[in-house]
Structure formats: structure tokens, C-alpha cells
Design a protein around this motif. Structure first.
Motif, PDB file in Angstrom:
ATOM      1  N   PRO A  40       0.678  -1.238  -0.009  1.00 33.80           N
ATOM      2  CA  PRO A  40       0.637  -0.217   0.104  1.00 33.80           C
ATOM      3  C   PRO A  40       1.035   1.209  -0.636  1.00 33.80           C
ATOM      4  O   PRO A  40       0.435   2.141   0.069  1.00 33.80           O
ATOM      5  N   THR A  41       2.276   0.894   0.173  1.00 36.20           N
ATOM      6  CA  THR A  41       2.674   2.028  -0.153  1.00 36.20           C
ATOM      7  C   THR A  41       2.401   3.390  -0.893  1.00 36.20           C
ATOM      8  O   THR A  41       2.838   2.819  -2.037  1.00 36.20           O
ATOM      9  N   GLY A  42       2.384   4.814  -1.081  1.00 38.58           N
ATOM     10  CA  GLY A  42       2.382   5.713  -2.073  1.00 38.58           C
ATOM     11  C   GLY A  42       1.202   5.440  -2.573  1.00 38.58           C
ATOM     12  O   GLY A  42       0.772   6.168  -3.625  1.00 38.58           O
TER      13      GLY A  42
ATOM     14  N   ASP B   5     -10.719   0.249   8.534  1.00 41.64           N
ATOM     15  CA  ASP B   5      -9.037  -0.517   8.666  1.00 41.64           C
ATOM     16  C   ASP B   5      -8.142  -0.297   7.727  1.00 41.64           C
ATOM     17  O   ASP B   5      -7.894  -0.623   6.729  1.00 41.64           O
ATOM     18  N   PRO B   6      -7.804   1.182   7.664  1.00 35.47           N
ATOM     19  CA  PRO B   6      -6.840   1.829   6.510  1.00 35.47           C
ATOM     20  C   PRO B   6      -5.589   0.183   6.370  1.00 35.47           C
ATOM     21  O   PRO B   6      -4.644   0.881   5.448  1.00 35.47           O
ATOM     22  N   ASP B   7      -5.304  -0.048   7.641  1.00 38.50           N
ATOM     23  CA  ASP B   7      -3.852  -1.041   7.883  1.00 38.50           C
ATOM     24  C   ASP B   7      -4.160  -1.899   7.757  1.00 38.50           C
ATOM     25  O   ASP B   7      -3.603  -2.578   7.174  1.00 38.50           O
TER      26      ASP B   7
END
Length: 69
Positions: free
Chosen positions: A3-5, A41-43
């Protein structure tokens, strides 16, 4: 999916107290992939759909094929 970026956004119609999904649009044009996650739950995990499959889903929602929530 890493999910980075990713640049996540919620629909402007998402005013239902947080029970919605977010979409990362910056991969759609770059890779033809539409990542989707639970906004609460964004993570947590994200699902990835092809751009054409997601477009078909959105059109079906607009036609009311899934009924009222």
C-alpha cells in the motif's frame, strides 16, 4: 499488494458514518489495477481488481442491481 504510495479517496457520496470503501486511483492509469480497502481499517488488507472489472461493478451499482443497503 504493497500500500505504500497509494493515494486513497472516498466517494463524495460517502456520508454514511464511515461504512464505506476507499479506492486508490493512482494505479488505475499506471497499471490498470483498482485497489479497494475498508475505510475503517486503513492498515488492513486491500483487494485489487482490474480496471474493467471495477468499471463494470460501478455501472451495476448505478443501475441498482444490488438493491438498497
Amino acid at each position: 499488494m504493497n500500500p505504500t504510495g497509494l493515494q486513497w479517496f472516498k466517494s463524495s457520496y460517502s456520508n454514511n458514518g464511515g461504512a464505506c470503501v476507499e479506492v486508490a486511483s493512482n494505479l488505475v492509469t499506471a497499471r490498470g489495477v483498482v485497489p479497494v480497502r475498508d475505510s475503517k481499517d486503513p492498515d488492513g488488507p486491500a483487494l485489487a481488481f482490474s480496471a474493467s472489472a471495477f468499471a463494470s461493478f460501478v455501472e451495476a451499482v448505478k443501475r441498482g442491481e444490488f438493491g438498497a443497503a
